[in-house]
Design an enzyme around this catalytic site. Structure first.
Site, PDB file in Angstrom:
ATOM      1  N   VAL A  63     -16.459 -24.207  20.007  1.00 54.98           N
ATOM      2  CA  VAL A  63     -17.583 -23.267  19.929  1.00 54.98           C
ATOM      3  C   VAL A  63     -17.408 -22.312  18.757  1.00 54.98           C
ATOM      4  CG1 VAL A  63     -17.993 -23.353  22.413  1.00 54.98           C
ATOM      5  CG2 VAL A  63     -16.524 -21.581  21.498  1.00 54.98           C
ATOM      6  N   ASP A  64     -18.524 -21.915  18.173  1.00 59.14           N
ATOM      7  CA  ASP A  64     -18.525 -20.833  17.188  1.00 59.14           C
ATOM      8  C   ASP A  64     -18.201 -19.525  17.893  1.00 59.14           C
ATOM      9  OD1 ASP A  64     -19.220 -22.099  14.792  1.00 59.14           O
ATOM     10  OD2 ASP A  64     -21.305 -22.235  15.403  1.00 59.14           O
ATOM     11  N   LYS A  65     -17.471 -18.670  17.191  1.00 63.97           N
ATOM     12  CA  LYS A  65     -17.211 -17.343  17.758  1.00 63.97           C
ATOM     13  C   LYS A  65     -18.501 -16.537  17.806  1.00 63.97           C
ATOM     14  CE  LYS A  65     -15.613 -14.075  15.115  1.00 63.97           C
ATOM     15  NZ  LYS A  65     -16.645 -13.010  15.178  1.00 63.97           N
TER      16      LYS A  65
ATOM     17  N   LYS B  42     -15.530 -28.254  10.336  1.00 61.10           N
ATOM     18  CA  LYS B  42     -15.818 -28.596  11.735  1.00 61.10           C
ATOM     19  C   LYS B  42     -15.808 -30.112  11.944  1.00 61.10           C
ATOM     20  CE  LYS B  42     -18.567 -24.507  12.885  1.00 61.10           C
ATOM     21  NZ  LYS B  42     -19.872 -24.018  13.339  1.00 61.10           N
TER      22      LYS B  42
ATOM     23  N   THR C  85     -20.535 -26.867  18.995  1.00 63.91           N
ATOM     24  CA  THR C  85     -21.707 -26.031  18.746  1.00 63.91           C
ATOM     25  C   THR C  85     -21.824 -25.760  17.253  1.00 63.91           C
ATOM     26  OG1 THR C  85     -20.583 -23.892  18.916  1.00 63.91           O
ATOM     27  CG2 THR C  85     -21.343 -24.894  20.964  1.00 63.91           C
TER      28      THR C  85
END
Length: 821
Positions: free
Chosen positions: A316-318, A543, A560
């Protein structure tokens, strides 16, 4: 070329000539009245879908393996002069077609709804105001703004700015094309770098390539589980075919006419065909997608929920997923002779409100709050270079009182190097940044200078994006479901570690560590991924590397993303998830689009995916066990008694009644597993086979009792009815048992399934009283005895066998989530 006489003129004309032809002022755009008039003239910006006529789609239901078998039975019935059988089989064929058509129409309606909710958007200037509208509402003359990650929504002529666009989907050319003002941007191409304004020249079918972009993909995708079921069905055909071959040989030996027994043999062979399978799968996916849409999860392909069932790691992106995506400036550190106002002045000028970037908005809000621009001469923007992952900064040229000024904001090292600072000075700056990073603050540098000369560093600004209140809880919930979360962020390691530690992800590493490990031989990269809770200093293109390494380690990966550079990773991941702020390109590459920030909706996706998986698994278990029951019961009974104990018509009725009742499994209440699912269902196939054999033994025992005590040996119609009711009741109760992995009473069936099974049992019983061929009423006590015997066999004996077999062959599936409502 487009079917428009003026298209070549507009395409080759100058910008002023194009604007004059389209009668639009680029500073104000069109008025609402002008838009309405042009839409009436040109229509919506869409290419009309070539829809198959409903009648042709309905007639298509009479073409296929199960339909062919029914039609062959009708021909045999006509040859044998069994006209009542012919009429009833014909009616079943039509009902089958109508049910399949209705359910597929329902699924298509869900896809149509998803398409309405998930459309390509466009930023358009109308009546001097920027607004976002669905791309289908654009008309020639609209002024549109495009940015990186946007899909060009119509044929545009670029008015301002410089772009690099990807036209590979249209032309096949892999190299990005550079576009300057005056050049044409084709509908469907993708903006890779740069931003600018353009005017719509052509829309819909009139565009050069005559295509629009849909974010929702095919309605009937190929599912993983279908490959598993296809393999199972092949084995069922072998088993049933072998049994029927034995029956055929014995019939010839005993002198029975093959033509007489052909219809029953065809029906038994057809029982191995998954008649309701396509409808069952489509309805399951459509119902699941509709349920997810209510919970803020839009799927771009109906198989997305099935993929989510097997996901065992989530990246997931922060920003926006773990944090609030609400950046605020927490501190301003002026350098040299600058003041806080000087720093915010330059930082705000290097920002742009139209782009709605959180960092830009934070600078603009702080400048407005502190009245930085009050009393200063007017500043006119000249040019703006947006943030790019490669240069890690934004830059603008502005004019004030006749002088041009260059302002920069971005990563500390990047801006310091642009200002010509030496390594010792840069290291000193980064040491100051490190102190803020330990508190989870992100630090940017701001610089200003003349347009052509060197810029000077004026200060540092710290920003903070607080974690979402529910992030820690949701990460723990995903972990409990067997899905570890790995956080990916472009932030420095210290900042990332502080934020991650607060949400329960203590082990964050640098992306460079993964790259270095992957360059070495052996399993270092796999080991590193296994021990890490996330990576810092990640570029968007990194990613893809993370996804690739996770998949190489045997993981089913969720990812994501939101930007144009995230698209390859979203496409590569089994579950690509575009977050609520994603660009059109990211949405198009993903299989799932979230409408709200945070992880809550991902939990819903996993739960719904595993629910659908369990429903389909119930169908498979029941299909295998009941196919074995029907074929082996008839074959063994024939070998022992020398008679067919059920008529072809009764068996046909049974196949359709029970198969289509099982469609109700698509809405059944089930327990989703606490662990990621797998397509290796060998254990459940073994369970199904054992249950099938058990039911064969139980039905043959009941037949022996009826044969010896109820006079079935001398009354064929009574024999047919006895066997029909027994197989019917076993079918109903076996579904009740098979739907639950533990004891059948652990969860209540869904209302639709209960209604379908009750309707099946009552209708089947009632049909024995209406004089259908081969069926005659039995005494009430016999019917009741068959009903009770089937219930005890399935819900007591076989349910105990099922529980024991699952604990032995599939023990991991016993742990489940709480009952779904």
């Amino acid at each position: 070329m487009p079917a428009s006489d003026e298209a070549p003129d507009i395409a080759s004309a100058s910008v002023p000539a194009t604007l004059a032809t389209l009668r639009v002022n680029p500073e104000t755009g069109l008025t609402r009245a002008e838009v309405d008039i042009r839409r009436k003239e040109h229509g919506y910006n869409e290419v009309a879908e070539q829809k198959e006529h409903p009648v042709l789609r309905f007639l298509g239901k009479f073409w296929g393996v199960s339909a062919w078998m029914l039609e062959l039975i009708m021909i045999l019935s006509a040859v044998l002069r069994k006209y009542s059988d012919l009429a009833v089989v014909g009616a079943l064929l039509v009902v089958n077609a109508m049910l399949g058509f209705a359910q597929e129409h329902r699924a298509a309606g869900v896809v149509k709804t998803l398409r309405r909710r998930l459309q390509v958007g466009a930023r358009v200037r109308r009546e001097a105001r920027w607004q976002v509208v669905p791309a289908r509402e654009l008309v020639p003359g609209d002024i549109v703004r495009v940015r990186p990650g946007d899909i060009i929504p119509a044929d545009l002529k670029l008015l301002t700015g410089a772009l690099s666009i990807d036209q590979s989907a249209l032309t096949g050319e892999s190299k990005d094309a550079e576009k300057a003002p005056g050049e044409v941007l084709s509908s469907g191409s993708v903006v890779r770098r740069g931003e600018g304004n353009g005017v719509v020249m052509l829309t819909g079918a009139q565009t050069y390539f005559g295509r629009t972009t849909e974010l929702v993909q095919e309605a009937r995708p190929k599912l993983h589980i279908e490959a598993v079921v296809a393999k199972v069905v092949r084995w069922l055909f072998v088993i049933v075919g072998t049994l029927l071959a034995v029956v055929a040989v014995l019939s010839l030996v005993r002198g029975a006419p093959l033509l007489e027994m052909a219809p029953l043999m065809l029906v038994l062979l057809m029982s191995a065909v998954p008649v309701a399978l396509p409808v069952m799968f489509t309805v399951s996916m459509a119902v699941g997608s509709k349920e997810l849409a209510k919970r803020g999860v839009l799927v771009t392909r109906l198989s997305a929920a099935e993929d989510a069932a097997t996901m065992d790691v989530l990246c997931v992106d922060k920003t926006g997923t773990i944090t609030m995506n609400q950046l605020a400036i927490t501190g301003v550190i002026p350098l040299e002779h600058a003041t806080e106002s000087d720093v915010l002045f330059a930082g705000a000028l290097a920002s742009q409100e139209a782009n709605q970037d959180p960092i830009d908005l934070a600078f603009l809000a702080a400048a407005k709050e502190r009245h930085v621009f009050d009393g200063l001469p007017e500043v006119t923007p000249v040019s703006f270079a947006p943030f790019d992952a490669k240069n890690r900064r934004t830059e603008a040229v502005v004019e004030q009182q006749g002088q041009r000024l260059r302002v920069i904001k971005g990563a500390v090292r990047t801006v310091a190097e642009a200002c010509g600072l030496q390594p010792p000075a840069i290291e000193k700056l980064e040491a100051r940044v490190g102190e803020s990073a330990l508190k989870g603050y992100r630090t940017l540098a701001v610089a200003r200078g003349p347009e052509t000369g060197a810029a000077a560093l004026v200060g540092l600004v710290t920003l903070y994006d607080p974690p979402r209140p529910d992030a820690r809880q949701l990460i723990a919930a995903l972990h409990d479901l067997g899905i570890p979360v790995k956080m990916l962020t472009g932030d420095a390691l210290a900042v990332a570690s502080e934020i991650a530690h607060g949400v329960g992800l203590p082990n964050i590493r640098r992306m460079e560590d993964l790259k270095a490990a992957s360059a070495q031989a052996g399993n270092e990269a796999v080991d590193l991924l296994a021990g890490a809770d996330g990576f810092a200093e990640v570029y968007p293109e990194d990613k893809y590397i993370v996804v690739h390494h996770l998949q190489a380690a045997g993981h089913v990966t969720g990812m994501t993303g939101d930007g144009v550079n995230d698209a390859p990773a979203l496409r590569q991941a089994e579950v690509g998830i575009a977050v609520s702020t994603a660009t059109d390109v990211a949405k198009g590459a993903a299989s799932v689009v979230l409408t709200e920030p945070g992880l809550t909706n991902i939990l819903a996706l996993v739960e719904q995916g595993r629910t659908i998986y369990q429903r389909i698994l119930t169908w498979i278990i029941n299909k295998i066990s009941r196919t074995i029951l029907k074929a082996a019961f008839v074959a063994i009974a024939f070998v022992v008694t020398g008679k067919f104990v059920v008529s072809a018509f009764a068996m046909l009725l049974l196949v359709f009644m029970t198969d289509f009742a099982k469609i109700a499994l698509a809405t059944d209440r089930v327990r989703p597993s606490r662990n990621p699912e797998t397509w290796n269902i060998g254990g459940f196939i073994a369970v199904s086979v054992v249950l099938g054999v058990a039911m064969v033994a139980e039905t043959l025992l009941a037949l022996w009792v009826g044969w010896s005590r109820f006079g079935l040996a001398t009354d064929n119609n009574a024999l047919y009815t006895f066997s029909f009711l027994m197989l019917l009741y076993f079918a109903v109760f076996s579904i009740v048992s098979a739907r639950e992995r533990r004891w059948f009473w652990a969860t209540l069936p869904g209302k639709t399934l209960v209604a379908a099974l009750m309707a099946d049992a009552l209708t089947g019983t009632a049909l024995t009283f209406v004089g259908l061929p081969g069926l005659t009423p039995l005494p009430g006590w016999q019917t009741l005895a068959i009903f009770v015997y089937a219930m005890i066999s399935c819900l007591v004996v076989n349910d105990a066998v099922k529980v024991a077999m699952i604990r032995w062959r599939a023990p991991d599936t016993v742990s489940t989530m709480p009952r779904t409502p």
